[in-house]
Write a protein that holds these residues in place. Structure first.
Motif, PDB file in Angstrom:
ATOM      1  N   CYS B  43       0.850  -1.205   0.000  1.00 49.37           N
ATOM      2  CA  CYS B  43       0.000   0.000   0.000  1.00 49.37           C
ATOM      3  C   CYS B  43       0.885   1.255   0.000  1.00 49.37           C
ATOM      4  CB  CYS B  43      -0.904   0.053   1.224  1.00 49.37           C
ATOM      5  SG  CYS B  43      -1.798  -1.476   1.551  1.00 49.37           S
ATOM      6  N   CYS B  46       2.153   3.640  -3.158  1.00 52.53           N
ATOM      7  CA  CYS B  46       1.447   4.805  -3.702  1.00 52.53           C
ATOM      8  C   CYS B  46       1.019   5.789  -2.622  1.00 52.53           C
ATOM      9  CB  CYS B  46       0.216   4.361  -4.482  1.00 52.53           C
ATOM     10  SG  CYS B  46       0.630   3.150  -5.749  1.00 52.53           S
ATOM     11  N   HIS B  47       0.829   5.298  -1.402  1.00 49.74           N
ATOM     12  CA  HIS B  47       0.294   6.178  -0.358  1.00 49.74           C
ATOM     13  C   HIS B  47       1.358   6.631   0.633  1.00 49.74           C
ATOM     14  CE1 HIS B  47      -3.790   5.547  -1.730  1.00 49.74           C
ATOM     15  NE2 HIS B  47      -3.587   4.232  -1.742  1.00 49.74           N
ATOM     16  N   GLN B  78     -10.998   4.285  -9.217  1.00 47.47           N
ATOM     17  CA  GLN B  78     -10.379   4.582 -10.515  1.00 47.47           C
ATOM     18  C   GLN B  78      -9.092   3.805 -10.762  1.00 47.47           C
ATOM     19  OE1 GLN B  78      -9.808   8.801 -11.023  1.00 47.47           O
ATOM     20  NE2 GLN B  78     -10.070   8.641 -13.234  1.00 47.47           N
ATOM     21  N   LEU B  79      -7.984   4.371 -10.310  1.00 42.81           N
ATOM     22  CA  LEU B  79      -6.674   3.849 -10.724  1.00 42.81           C
ATOM     23  C   LEU B  79      -6.065   2.837  -9.762  1.00 42.81           C
ATOM     24  CD1 LEU B  79      -4.813   6.961 -12.156  1.00 42.81           C
ATOM     25  CD2 LEU B  79      -5.105   4.752 -13.279  1.00 42.81           C
ATOM     26  N   MET B  80      -6.585   2.784  -8.556  1.00 38.38           N
ATOM     27  CA  MET B  80      -5.946   1.915  -7.566  1.00 38.38           C
ATOM     28  C   MET B  80      -6.154   0.445  -7.930  1.00 38.38           C
ATOM     29  SD  MET B  80      -6.417   1.987  -3.495  1.00 38.38           S
ATOM     30  CE  MET B  80      -6.915   0.489  -2.677  1.00 38.38           C
TER      31      MET B  80
END
Lengths: 655, 116
Positions: B43, B46-47, B78-80
């Protein structure tokens, strides 16, 4: 290589320093190129003259060569062709030639360092042809002047090819020069022959604007000057000149060198007035016009013009960052695509990807795509993309229908557009425009506040160090200097463009163009070389993966005393690929804990400070505690201000 | 376990019902295990390690309530990448949620000279 003639020099005479070259030793070529039947020397390059009986006789070698061709001939009789090549290069006012030394270029190499005394152009040593090319790429964007990347033929050009593609996509006029041996009977057997090629340019022809392989000095002069002019005619693009080894090394009569063709700086093509006026009308009538710029500004003048246009219209400017187009602290500045959704007119200036600008494309298990703009939104494009385009490589992106297509250079067209916009604005429109400006200013003030809150977010004191903290500490260290960022800031989540104050064209170098990895470090070194002349502090935020493609660029910086502050964004991975792997595994509903295999740069961890030290660059770090950053950067600044490169290794969050 | 209900998320009509049903029976989360998963599963890619967000994903702090959090993992907006029950069990989702909930909020900007 005309060695046989050299052997004919009388040894005793040679030792006595009076090796006057006799008529018998003169090659037919050299005589033909220079001597008119009346015994005078041809005053200009043959190609610059209209054909005449006189010239035809010279060209056909009807007339006898002169009795003497000059003194100080050396073993190579007469002056080597590469001296003339250097004269041509000098006439173009080129400051640097960056090379990874190559036998096929040995003639010119020698001319640069002996005949030219290694001054203007000065030779810069790169450790890879890809680095040499990327240095020339970065140098141009920081200085506005082309640099020559001098590479070995065949294998050297193969190494350079990716970097040429980057320059092509990024519209950077890199002047590629390589050596090649054309005459099979004269070239050395073995490796030199393996490295010879019939058509060297074919390797990169899809992504260069022009190339040539001249077969005489006159031909070289014309082609070199032509290549330079073509490269510098917007859209700027790389070019290639191939130097025949024989032509470099062969001796010519001192006065047989052709006249150097004249170079004038070309001007850019401005748009057709009718189209531009139509665009101005559309923009002034719009309720919510949005300007999008990618490689629009080519100079500070481009930035100033864009500010003028935006303020006249009070239109938001989305700077896609191919170049420094618009000041990031201007209330009309925007970075992301958000404002596109509410636009009723979009003006795209030199967009690499107009389609991607106005359409969504979701990289998910089931691809979704569709317009990002409202139905009925009018689109205007100004750019050279329609004027100059090549097939094969797809850097031109998908086709986007527009309402007005102006095939012209954006910066050259902006003055006209500004004037037409001024003329179109009535008092009534002025009121609408002013109101729009007030709303934009309010929204901008909010975004500045949001930026600070986000930066303070949970990771401010975290280890690994957050990219916001890294960028904030770096900004604090440099903001009172005359600084320039010679890197892209995407990997650090664009924090510099959210926090710092970019107002000048030279303060941001844009990005690689082709996204070919291995560009970052050498391009930064090239940029720093350009900024050195102005005493500017060049700052590079350097991803770790990219660094390891071309770490030798650090040595180049040390060797040539190029002051450059490199701050590693060391996230210990080819991080983008970790995210792609995550997508694959989740879409396929497979294990989601295997993405580290093949994507990370850990175990062992790289020590970039030691890497730098090994090449004579001061290395600091690894810095893992955010509180150690400020003192590390303070020390780094002292080093770089003393005129040397320095690297600070920061172990940081992924993005 | 609510696994079967989560699988039903693929059916459009099931979404609201499922989220509510799960909310009532939400498994208790183990934040320590959640931290391990957050890093191990990726995770943080990206976060960020502290859920601070960046160019590849939004900030996760302050944390969403459990239902919308779980829904985003199973059926991203959307993109996740979508984390199906095969990738992360309901319990693991709960653990990650517990970890994200435990993350500290922003530091007090007033005390940070660089952010004035």
């Amino acid at each position: 290589m005309s060695k046989p003639e050299a052997k004919k020099v009388d040894r005793r005479k040679f030792l006595a320093g009076v090796a006057v070259v006799g008529a018998a030793a003169v090659t037919a070529d050299s005589a033909r190129a220079a001597v008119l039947p009346n015994g005078q020397i041809a005053p200009v390059a043959p190609s610059a003259l209209r054909p005449s009986t006189l010239m035809a006789q010279v060209d056909n070698g009807v007339h006898a060569p002169p009795a003497a061709l000059g003194t100080h001939a050396g073993l190579t009789q007469g002056r080597p062709g590469s001296d003339y090549m250097l004269d041509v290069i000098k006439s173009l006012n080129i400051d640097y030639v960056v090379t990874n030394p190559a036998s096929s270029c040995r003639g010119l190499h020698d001319s640069i360092v002996t005949y030219g005394d290694n001054k203007k152009p000065e030779l810069i040593t790169a450790m890879h042809e890809e680095s040499a090319t990327a240095m020339a790429h970065g140098y141009f964007k920081a200085s506005g002047k082309p640099m020559i990347a001098l590479c070995h033929g065949t294998v050297g050009l193969q190494h350079a090819a990716m970097a040429v593609y980057n320059a092509w996509c990024d519209r950077a006029p890199v002047i590629m020069m390589i050596g090649n041996s054309l005459d099979a009977t004269q070239r050395r057997p073995g490796v030199p022959t393996t490295h010879s090629v019939q058509d060297p340019g074919s390797l990169i022809r899809d992504f260069t604007k022009w190339d040539d392989q001249p077969t005489s000095l006159g031909h070289f002069g014309e082609s070199m000057v032509r290549a330079y002019r073509i490269a510098l005619t917007p859209p700027y693009e790389p070019v290639l000149i191939v130097m025949d080894e024989d032509l470099q090394e062969k001796g010519f009569a001192a006065d047989a060198f052709p006249v150097i063709p004249k170079f004038v700086m070309p001007t850019a093509a401005a748009g057709d007035p009718n189209g531009v006026r139509e665009a101005a009308r559309m923009l002034v009538a719009a309720e919510n016009p949005v300007i999008v710029a990618d490689r629009a500004a080519r100079s500070q003048n481009g930035v100033n013009l864009l500010v003028q246009l935006a303020e006249l219209l009070q239109a938001t400017v989305i700077d896609q960052g191919g170049r420094m187009n618009f000041p990031n602290l201007h209330p009309l500045y925007a970075r992301g695509g958000g404002p596109i959704a509410t636009a009723d007119v979009v003006l795209g200036l030199e967009l690499t990807d107009f389609f991607g600008t106005v359409n969504n494309f979701t990289d998910s298990a089931e691809v979704t795509q569709g317009p990002r703009v409202k139905p009925g939104t009018k689109l205007i494009s100004i750019g050279m993309g329609d004027v100059y385009i090549r097939a094969n490589y797809q850097d031109f992106q998908r086709y986007q229908p527009v309402d007005i297509a102006i095939g012209a250079d954006a910066e050259a067209t902006l003055p006209m557009l500004v004037e037409y916009v001024k003329a179109e604005i009535t008092a009534a429109r002025r009121a609408v425009i002013d109101k729009r400006g007030q709303a934009a200013a309010a929204a901008f003030a909010n975004s500045a506040d949001r930026m600070r809150t986000d930066a303070a977010g949970g990771a401010w004191n975290a280890t690994p160090i957050s990219t916001a903290r890294l960028s904030a500490e770096l900004w604090a260290a440099i903001k009172n200097e005359d600084w320039a960022l010679v890197a892209r800031d995407q990997s650090v989540s664009f924090w510099p463009h959210r926090m710092w104050n970019f107002s000048k064209y030279h303060q941001y170098i844009g990005h690689s163009g082709g996204a070919g990895v291995g560009y970052g470090l050498p391009a930064a070194v090239g940029g720093a070389l350009a900024h050195k002349a102005n005493g500017r502090l060049a700052v590079n935020i350097q991803p770790d993966g990219d660094c390891m493609y071309a770490p030798g660029a650090l040595w180049t910086a040390a060797h040539h005393n190029i002051p450059l502050l490199t701050v590693m964004h060391n996230n210990r991975a080819y991080h983008q690929e970790t995210m792609h792997l995550q997508r694959m595994a989740t879409w396929r509903e497979r294990r989601v804990d295997r993405w580290k295999i093949g994507t990370t740069i850990e175990n062992p961890n790289m020590n970039f400070a030691k890497l730098a030290e090994s090449m004579g660059v001061v290395g600091i770090g690894p810095i893992e505690n955010p509180n150690d950053l400020a003192p590390a950067l303070k020390r780094a600044l002292e080093v770089v201000k003393s005129g040397e490169p320095v690297l600070v290794d920061v172990v940081a969050q992924p993005r | 376990m609510q696994k079967s209900l989560f699988l039903a998320l693929a059916g459009v009509t099931g979404i609201a019902v499922t989220a509510t049903a799960w909310a009532q029976n939400a498994p208790g989360g183990n934040a320590a295990n959640g931290k391990m998963l957050f890093e191990h599963v990726g995770c943080y890619q990206c976060h960020g390690f502290a859920g601070q967000g960046g160019a590849a994903g939004p900030k996760l702090v302050p944390a969403l309530e459990f239902e919308p959090f779980a829904l985003q993992l199973r059926m991203p907006r959307q993109l996740m990448p979508p984390y199906s029950p095969q990738a992360l069990s309901d319990q693991q989702v709960a653990d990650i949620h517990a970890f994200v909930k435990s993350l500290p909020g922003p530091v007090n900007r007033a005390n940070v000279p660089l952010l004035q």
